[in-house]
Write a protein that holds these residues in place. Structure first.
Motif, mmCIF file in Angstrom:
data_model
loop_
_atom_site.group_PDB
_atom_site.id
_atom_site.type_symbol
_atom_site.label_atom_id
_atom_site.label_comp_id
_atom_site.label_asym_id
_atom_site.label_seq_id
_atom_site.Cartn_x
_atom_site.Cartn_y
_atom_site.Cartn_z
ATOM 1 N N TYR A 158 -1.541 3.073 -10.926
ATOM 2 C CA TYR A 158 -0.787 2.726 -9.913
ATOM 3 C C TYR A 158 -0.419 1.142 -9.773
ATOM 4 N N TYR A 185 5.351 9.052 -6.921
ATOM 5 C CA TYR A 185 4.296 10.278 -6.945
ATOM 6 C C TYR A 185 3.089 9.829 -6.872
ATOM 7 N N TYR A 186 2.595 8.645 -7.461
ATOM 8 C CA TYR A 186 1.291 8.047 -7.543
ATOM 9 C C TYR A 186 1.053 7.323 -6.091
ATOM 10 N N LYS A 187 1.924 6.769 -5.452
ATOM 11 C CA LYS A 187 1.736 6.391 -4.317
ATOM 12 C C LYS A 187 1.491 7.496 -3.151
ATOM 13 N N SER A 188 2.159 8.499 -3.319
ATOM 14 C CA SER A 188 1.910 9.558 -2.338
ATOM 15 C C SER A 188 0.596 10.207 -2.606
ATOM 16 N N ILE A 189 -0.142 10.269 -3.795
ATOM 17 C CA ILE A 189 -1.270 10.717 -4.204
ATOM 18 C C ILE A 189 -2.258 9.757 -3.461
ATOM 19 N N LYS A 190 -2.067 8.604 -3.558
ATOM 20 C CA LYS A 190 -3.040 7.424 -3.291
ATOM 21 C C LYS A 190 -3.020 7.504 -1.562
ATOM 22 N N LYS A 191 -2.187 7.806 -1.028
ATOM 23 C CA LYS A 191 -2.216 8.239 0.260
ATOM 24 C C LYS A 191 -3.033 9.236 0.808
ATOM 25 N N GLU A 192 -2.771 10.380 0.150
ATOM 26 C CA GLU A 192 -3.607 11.813 0.062
ATOM 27 C C GLU A 192 -5.034 11.455 0.157
ATOM 28 N N LEU A 193 -5.357 10.736 -0.871
ATOM 29 C CA LEU A 193 -6.704 10.261 -1.034
ATOM 30 C C LEU A 193 -7.345 9.327 -0.145
#
Length: 194
Positions: A158, A185-193
């Motif tokens: 990221y 895509y990886y920004k959205s995953i980072k927010k989810e985590l």
């Protein structure tokens, strides 16, 4: 190293210019180190690292001709900057010229410059190894990124995507839409985590 890797290493030495070959060897060794750290198959990492830039030294016009001849799609960003084609063309050459049949290796070569959503472990290793290898010219935050690579592969990925976009936009360079898509895509995953 396997005999296959040693043979391909000799071929790359003959086909790449000196600086590109040195970079390639650096990526190959860095990929092996990351493979050891994250328990990926080391031979796959070595092969993908060794062949990731196999199309890099082909002149721009020749890259375009080869892509057209072999029905490799050329995106708008790649028409504006044919250097971006080396990843797609490299995956094609790895298969057709160098005999690589392992789809995971071909995929890692294909996405080593732009990344892609849902990257595999090998994809991430090659993408990151290309960015952090020891011979790399200093880049913003490189020391921090190198440390992160051996602690948290996803956080490192990221960070590289973020830094790359900032750098490319600051230079007014062409940004491949896949890089932007991968970052989001990886920004959205980072927010989810979080």
């Amino acid at each position: 190293m396997t005999e296959q890797i040693l043979k391909l290493q000799k071929k790359m030495k003959n086909e790449l210019d000196h600086d590109r070959y040195e970079h390639t060897i650096g990526v190959m060794h860095t990929a092996a180190c990351l493979a050891m750290r994250y328990e990926e198959d080391m031979d796959r990492a070595l092969l993908a690292g060794l062949l990731h830039d196999c199309a890099k030294c082909i002149p721009a016009e020749e890259k375009i001709k080869m892509c057209k001849k072999n029905h490799i799609e050329i995106a708008e960003a790649e028409k504006d900057n044919p250097g971006l084609l080396h990843a797609k063309l490299g995956a094609f050459l790895a298969k057709e010229k160098y005999g690589i049949t392992d789809e995971s290796i071909l995929r890692a070569i294909r996405f080593h410059t732009t990344g892609c959503p849902e990257m595999t472990l090998l994809d991430k290793i090659i993408y990151i190894a290309d960015y952090i290898e020891a011979g790399r010219k200093p880049l913003p935050n490189l020391a921090e990124v190198r440390k992160l690579a051996f602690c948290d592969l996803d956080a490192c990925l990221y960070r590289i995507l973020e830094d790359s976009l900032v750098y490319l936009k600051s230079k007014g360079s062409v940004v491949d839409p896949m890089t932007e898509k991968t970052y989001l895509y990886y920004k959205s995953i980072k927010k989810e985590l979080a």
